[in-house]
Design a protein around this motif. Structure first.
Motif, PDB file in Angstrom:
ATOM      1  N   LEU A  36     -37.001  26.661 -18.214  1.00 42.52           N
ATOM      2  CA  LEU A  36     -36.739  25.629 -17.204  1.00 42.52           C
ATOM      3  C   LEU A  36     -37.963  25.338 -16.367  1.00 42.52           C
ATOM      4  O   LEU A  36     -38.064  24.320 -15.727  1.00 42.52           O
ATOM      5  CB  LEU A  36     -35.625  26.097 -16.265  1.00 42.52           C
ATOM      6  N   ALA A  37     -38.903  26.275 -16.389  1.00 45.04           N
ATOM      7  CA  ALA A  37     -40.040  26.185 -15.471  1.00 45.04           C
ATOM      8  C   ALA A  37     -40.963  25.028 -15.840  1.00 45.04           C
ATOM      9  O   ALA A  37     -40.725  24.315 -16.810  1.00 45.04           O
ATOM     10  CB  ALA A  37     -40.816  27.493 -15.487  1.00 45.04           C
ATOM     11  N   LYS A  38     -42.008  24.896 -15.055  1.00 42.35           N
ATOM     12  CA  LYS A  38     -42.907  23.770 -15.245  1.00 42.35           C
ATOM     13  C   LYS A  38     -43.657  23.837 -16.574  1.00 42.35           C
ATOM     14  O   LYS A  38     -44.170  22.847 -17.047  1.00 42.35           O
ATOM     15  CB  LYS A  38     -43.903  23.676 -14.074  1.00 42.35           C
ATOM     16  N   ASP A  39     -43.672  25.047 -17.191  1.00 43.54           N
ATOM     17  CA  ASP A  39     -44.388  25.165 -18.454  1.00 43.54           C
ATOM     18  C   ASP A  39     -43.466  24.982 -19.662  1.00 43.54           C
ATOM     19  O   ASP A  39     -43.758  25.414 -20.754  1.00 43.54           O
ATOM     20  CB  ASP A  39     -45.111  26.519 -18.542  1.00 43.54           C
ATOM     21  N   ALA A  40     -42.327  24.342 -19.434  1.00 49.29           N
ATOM     22  CA  ALA A  40     -41.389  24.123 -20.535  1.00 49.29           C
ATOM     23  C   ALA A  40     -42.062  23.318 -21.642  1.00 49.29           C
ATOM     24  O   ALA A  40     -42.801  22.376 -21.375  1.00 49.29           O
ATOM     25  CB  ALA A  40     -40.163  23.379 -20.014  1.00 49.29           C
ATOM     26  N   SER A  41     -41.824  23.730 -22.871  1.00 48.51           N
ATOM     27  CA  SER A  41     -42.430  23.023 -23.996  1.00 48.51           C
ATOM     28  C   SER A  41     -41.532  21.856 -24.397  1.00 48.51           C
ATOM     29  O   SER A  41     -40.435  21.674 -23.885  1.00 48.51           O
ATOM     30  CB  SER A  41     -42.597  23.970 -25.177  1.00 48.51           C
ATOM     31  N   LYS A  42     -42.027  21.091 -25.351  1.00 47.86           N
ATOM     32  CA  LYS A  42     -41.267  19.947 -25.837  1.00 47.86           C
ATOM     33  C   LYS A  42     -39.915  20.404 -26.405  1.00 47.86           C
ATOM     34  O   LYS A  42     -38.882  19.799 -26.145  1.00 47.86           O
ATOM     35  CB  LYS A  42     -42.078  19.262 -26.928  1.00 47.86           C
ATOM     36  N   SER A  43     -39.946  21.498 -27.166  1.00 40.71           N
ATOM     37  CA  SER A  43     -38.688  21.933 -27.780  1.00 40.71           C
ATOM     38  C   SER A  43     -37.738  22.499 -26.725  1.00 40.71           C
ATOM     39  O   SER A  43     -36.523  22.406 -26.850  1.00 40.71           O
ATOM     40  CB  SER A  43     -38.941  22.928 -28.912  1.00 40.71           C
ATOM     41  N   ASP A  44     -38.305  23.088 -25.662  1.00 40.30           N
ATOM     42  CA  ASP A  44     -37.456  23.525 -24.544  1.00 40.30           C
ATOM     43  C   ASP A  44     -36.716  22.325 -23.958  1.00 40.30           C
ATOM     44  O   ASP A  44     -35.515  22.374 -23.712  1.00 40.30           O
ATOM     45  CB  ASP A  44     -38.293  24.156 -23.421  1.00 40.30           C
ATOM     46  N   MET A  45     -37.482  21.258 -23.736  1.00 38.62           N
ATOM     47  CA  MET A  45     -36.898  20.078 -23.123  1.00 38.62           C
ATOM     48  C   MET A  45     -35.835  19.476 -24.042  1.00 38.62           C
ATOM     49  O   MET A  45     -34.789  19.024 -23.585  1.00 38.62           O
ATOM     50  CB  MET A  45     -37.984  19.026 -22.822  1.00 38.62           C
ATOM     51  N   LEU A  46     -36.124  19.497 -25.332  1.00 43.36           N
ATOM     52  CA  LEU A  46     -35.166  18.965 -26.297  1.00 43.36           C
ATOM     53  C   LEU A  46     -33.871  19.757 -26.284  1.00 43.36           C
ATOM     54  O   LEU A  46     -32.779  19.192 -26.241  1.00 43.36           O
ATOM     55  CB  LEU A  46     -35.768  19.007 -27.698  1.00 43.36           C
ATOM     56  N   THR A  47     -34.005  21.101 -26.300  1.00 40.77           N
ATOM     57  CA  THR A  47     -32.818  21.950 -26.293  1.00 40.77           C
ATOM     58  C   THR A  47     -31.996  21.695 -25.039  1.00 40.77           C
ATOM     59  O   THR A  47     -30.777  21.596 -25.075  1.00 40.77           O
ATOM     60  CB  THR A  47     -33.225  23.439 -26.335  1.00 40.77           C
ATOM     61  N   LEU A  48     -32.719  21.571 -23.936  1.00 44.81           N
ATOM     62  CA  LEU A  48     -32.054  21.370 -22.656  1.00 44.81           C
ATOM     63  C   LEU A  48     -31.332  20.017 -22.631  1.00 44.81           C
ATOM     64  O   LEU A  48     -30.182  19.918 -22.218  1.00 44.81           O
ATOM     65  CB  LEU A  48     -33.115  21.417 -21.556  1.00 44.81           C
ATOM     66  N   ALA A  49     -32.039  19.006 -23.116  1.00 43.32           N
ATOM     67  CA  ALA A  49     -31.457  17.669 -23.148  1.00 43.32           C
ATOM     68  C   ALA A  49     -30.229  17.674 -24.066  1.00 43.32           C
ATOM     69  O   ALA A  49     -29.186  17.097 -23.745  1.00 43.32           O
ATOM     70  CB  ALA A  49     -32.485  16.662 -23.647  1.00 43.32           C
TER      71      ALA A  49
END
Ligand SMILES: Cc1cc2nc3c(=O)[nH]c(=O)nc-3n(C[C@H](O)[C@H](O)[C@H](O)COP(=O)(O)OP(=O)(O)OC[C@H]3O[C@@H](n4cnc5c(N)ncnc54)[C@H](O)[C@@H]3O)c2cc1C
Lengths: 515, 397
Positions: A138-151
């Protein structure tokens, strides 16, 4: 230093084996070191009395992820599939549960249970996707795949529809008791559902978060219970076989004393016997607490992280009771063929809560709850012909008994457990020829799990997803270069599922290129 | 219960009876539970005692932890960013400690009292963090704030004062050294440390001999212009010395809520305290990454044109203003330097030594406000840094 490996996996629990096998399959040179004389960890079959064998901890299979079996081409032979549940009543008027169906209750409960299960399985399916993925950052260093999973997670929740989404968000932090009392008339049904929600946890039906644990239980095969032939050990034997096929070296009877840290990096391990092995990566299947506090040592990691790990809640309450029987006990109102099913002693949700109360204060339950199977009924390999074994999970048995665990305390609880069982199986005591009780303290000692905890760390919202095992270290890589975790203490949690081991292997393969 | 039953709302330092006798201002504030004086006579007068004779500041409220045990050195080395194995017994180290994100929790001094025995002193309290840092280590941490009282004796004549007090051998004490003396049967620890950027010492002992110490010191100092000083005078001296202060020039990381409001040692100009050669210390991973990727902020020392103090000013890259790049955290007209000085924080990469920046100063003349954009040069060295600070033996005055 002896031979150098790319990766050393500490522990041959099922997650360690899944992880090792997948890494081996990807061409990594992998060594697995297991403290015990056999592989499997808490998924193991052991002889506890002459001629009688049993799954020592986990005895029912219902969470093994299809992704794992598919990736490894694993085939698990079952002694029995789709076990029903008999919620026992002392007067013989039991309630029987099979999938979404329940009998022995009023019509309204039948409909209500079906409705409840439908909703729960729908939510559990949503959860399942995320069990097989690394939890996003969740942090500011979230990767693209982190953001995708979250979305995706947000999208999936939204897609439930407005009403169901509200329902999901309402339920996820709630306690199971509120839900079962609102929905069901039948005490036994309330008791059985509550029991499933708190099995393996240090929680009672009134504890918040017990809907989440119930969903977790369903998030695999909707809690389709099965019993592997030869006990749970055959699952891990098959995993070990797969690992060896993939070139992995497995050595048992090798307890790792410490993870060697050089220049701020995990660089190998040293065993109790004094052997050292060097490697580029170390992956630990041991629980997070013992990995960091005992094997790595606090001085090699940072304070905030140490503090979080130190505070992971992981005091087990689940004990195992194994009985060698010279014949099946009689249970009023139960037909013989039903001995292939699972029996639950949890007469109502208040009984379960009361059983939990004791554990809060370091006492054993005066009236414990049970999950009972007779695995030998459909599996000849576990007991001599005509004889049987009973495998029971008993709660609540505190890891830290106030007066301390001793043989006397163990015997006293064994007697109390058998007395409780006798209320439902009057002739049981005469049938017993041998017994074994494994308290959480015994499980800690024999299986090297801190606190003897089912999940290697309480499965609660503050130790889930982004905060499992602890915040900032939830993507299998630990804040020590070269060190990974792959056991039940990581996302998503415990149970014989293989999800943690598989997720860890994928995370490693994604981030660590071989040089 | 009535209020009268509470004996005292604030702790009193054992030096309080003497301070109360001198006090002409009755201006006290709270410092970690203790009453601490803003000043006693006049801030300017007290300030000049530090620069021209000797000022005495009561350090008792300073938080003090005794750190001992087989892992004491390993513990401190993991706690702070600098290499503590280089700090031998009898030496004192200025240090900062960070959280796992490499953000400064506080700074302080660590006294290596005897082999393996340390005292950590800081403005703030840190037991929770220090205890967390001790998990898994064999080390004992004892808060001895109330068991040890202290006086900072600072200024050009401070050496002469201590000599006159009979502290034989004090001439050999080097900067950041510590030594002990017998003082009326009690151990008196003296370190050559301070927060004024001048020649100076800090005296530490148990409270039972506090009054005796005060009297001996002021007796000996009579001819050397000794004077009690409060926090306001000290504040001026520390800005001239270019020292940073918690809650003024940075916020301890454990009290910030918003991201980006805490600071790393690299951002506070304390990179010299960060030893990346150590394989592990709190914040190392984050700081190594910051070093690779660049810091967000930079602490600057500013030499500002004109004589209007730049309190709380915005800082700009150009004279025309536009979007501000930072702000001033400490500002003053420095009487000894005859300079308009300030400490501030700017967004990196602004603020390199020699950069010309602009500060927006608001000032009031007979109620009416005016504004000036003053040029400010980023300087490297402390504003006040006299050679006597380093000389051993220090000269008499
Ligand atoms: C009483 C009980 C009943 C359960 N019942 C069920 C059930 O019916 N169904 C279900 O799905 N789940 C059940 N579970 C949960 C399930 O057993 C666990 O969650 C799962 O087995 C954990 O697998 P793992 O591979 O992550 O860890 P583990 O199985 O704990 O494996 C870790 C391995 O690491 C080894 N190890 C640890 N430290 C070292 C060291 N220093 N050096 C070398 N090796 C080391 C251990 O010996 C062990 O073999 C039960 C758990 C308990 C305690």
């Amino acid at each position: 230093m002896s031979e150098r490996y790319d990766t050393i996996v500490v522990g041959a629990g099922h997650n360690g084996l899944v992880c090792a096998s997948l890494l081996g399959k990807a061409g990594r040179k992998v060594l697995v070191l297991e403290a015990n004389d056999r592989v499997g960890g808490a998924a193991v079959t052991r002889e506890f009395a002459d001629g009688y064998s049993v799954s020592s901890c986990a005895h029912l299979l219902y969470q093994l992820q299809s992704q794992v079996t598919k990736d490894l081409g694993l085939k698990v032979e079952l002694a029995r599939d789709k076990l029903g549940t008999v919620a026992l009543s002392a007067d013989g008027k039991h309630v029987r549960i099979n999938g979404n169906d329940v009998s022995g209750v009023g019509d309204e409960d039948v409909a209500s249970y079906r409705d409840f299960r439908k909703r729960m399985t729908r939510f559990a399916d949503l959860l399942k996707t995320y069990l097989n993925k690394t939890a996003p950052r969740l942090a500011k260093d979230a990767s693209k795949s982190d953001m995708l999973t979250l979305a995706q997670l947000g999208f999936d929740i939204r897609r439930l529809g407005r009403k169901e989404m509200q329902e999901f968000l309402r339920l996820i932090g709630m306690n199971i008791r509120d839900e079962v009392t609102e929905r069901f008339e039948s005490d036994l049904l309330r008791g059985a559902v509550s029991f499933d929600a708190v099995l393996g946890t240090h929680l009672g039906p009134r504890s918040p978060n017990t809907i989440m644990t119930y969903l977790y239980r369903l998030a695999g095969s909707h809690a389709r219970l099965s019993q592997p032939a030869g006990g749970m050990g055959s699952v891990t034997e098959a995993l070990a076989h797969s690992a060896r096929e993939n070139g992995v070296t497995i050595r048992t009877g090798m307890k790792v004393k410490r993870i060697v840290v050089q220049n701020g990096r995990a660089a190998g391990v040293e065993t109790e016997s004094g052997e050292t092995f060097s490697s580029r990566l170390v992956v630990s299947n041991a629980d997070p607490k013992s990995t960091i506090m005992n094997l790595v040592g606090a001085r090699n990691v940072e304070t905030g992280f140490t503090r979080r790990v130190h505070h992971i809640r992981m005091r087990g309450d689940a004990a195992k009771l194994h009985l060698a029987l010279d014949g099946l006990p009689s249970i009023a109102g139960v037909e013989k063929r039903e001995f292939a099913d699972r029996f639950v002693i949890a007469p109502d949700e208040v009984y379960v809560e009361r059983a939990f109360n004791h554990a809060k204060y370091g006492e054993t339950s005066a009236k414990p709850v049970f999950e009972i199977t007779f695995p030998s009924f459909r599996d000849d390999s576990l007991a001599p012909t005509g004889k049987h074994v009973m495998s029971a999970i008993v709660q609540y048995v505190p890891y830290e008994l106030r007066e301390g665990w001793s043989d006397g305390a163990r015997d006293a609880f064994t007697k109390l457990a058998i007395d409780t069982l006798s209320e439902y199986m009057p002739d049981l005591p005469q049938r017993i020829t041998a017994s074994e009780l494994l308290t959480p303290a015994d499980i800690e000692q024999q299986f090297h799990i801190s606190g003897g905890h089912w999940h290697h760390g309480e499965l609660v919202l503050d130790q889930f997803l982004f905060t499992r095992p602890v915040g900032g270290a939830h993507q299998y890589a630990m804040p020590l270069d070269g060190l990974y975790l792959c056991g039940a203490g990581t996302h998503p949690g415990g149970g014989v599922s293989g999800a943690a081991g598989r997720n860890a292997a994928r995370a490693i393969l994604k981030s660590e290129k071989v040089v | 219960m009535t209020i009268a039953e509470v004996e005292q709302g604030r702790l009193r330092s054992p030096f309080f009876p003497r301070q109360a006798e001198l006090d002409r201002l009755f201006r006290w504030h709270e410092w970690k539970g203790y009453a601490s004086a803003d000043g006693f006579y006049d801030t300017t007068l007290e300030y000049f005692s530090v620069r021209n004779s000797t000022g005495v500041f009561d350090l008792t409220p300073m938080t003090k932890y005794r750190i001992t045990g087989p892992d004491a050195l390993d513990y401190l080395n993991r706690l702070v960013t600098r290499d503590m194995s280089k700090i031998k017994p009898g030496r004192v180290a200025y240090a900062v400690w960070c959280d796992d994100e490499g953000q400064v929790i506080d700074d302080g001094t660590i006294f290596h009292l005897r082999q393996g025995e340390y005292r950590l002193c800081s403005q703030e309290r840190h037991m929770a963090w220090l205890t967390a840092a001790a998990i898994g280590m064999e080390v004992s941490i004892v808060d001895e704030t109330e068991d040890v009282c202290g006086l900072a004796v600072q200024g050009p004549t401070s050496f002469s004062v201590l000599q006159a007090m009979g502290l034989d051998g004090i001439e050999n004490l080097r900067p950041f050294g510590l030594t002990t003396f017998d003082f009326q049967g009690t151990e008196l620890m003296v370190s050559r440390t301070g927060f004024t950027g001048d020649l100076g010492y800090e005296l530490w002992l148990t409270p039972d001999k506090a009054i005796e110490l005060w009297d001996a010191l002021f007796d000996a100092g009579k001819l050397y212009g000794i004077m009690a000083m409060g926090t306001e005078a000290l504040e001026h001296a520390r800005v001239e010395a270019g020292f940073i202060a918690a809650y003024i020039d940075f916020l301890p990381a454990d009290v910030t809520v918003r991201t980006g409001r805490s600071r790393s040692p690299l951002e506070l100009g304390l990179e010299w305290l960060v030893d990346f050669k150590k394989p592990n210390f709190n914040g190392r991973r984050a700081l190594a990454e910051e070093k690779r990727n660049g810091s967000a902020w930079r602490l600057v020392k500013l030499d500002i044109e004109g004589n209007k103090e730049a309190h709380n000013s915005y800082i700009y890259a150009g004279k025309k203003g536009g979007k501000n790049i930072g702000f001033v955290t400490s500002a003053m007209w420095s009487p000894v330097c005859k300079q308009n000085i300030a400490l501030g924080t700017v967004q990196a990469p602004h603020g390199k030594v020699g950069d010309k920046l602009y500060v927006e100063i608001y000032y009031q003349r007979e109620m009416h406000w005016s504004r000036v954009m003053a040029e400010a040069t980023v300087v490297d060295k402390p504003f006040w840094d006299p050679p006597r600070k380093r000389a051993t033996p220090p000269g008499p005055y």
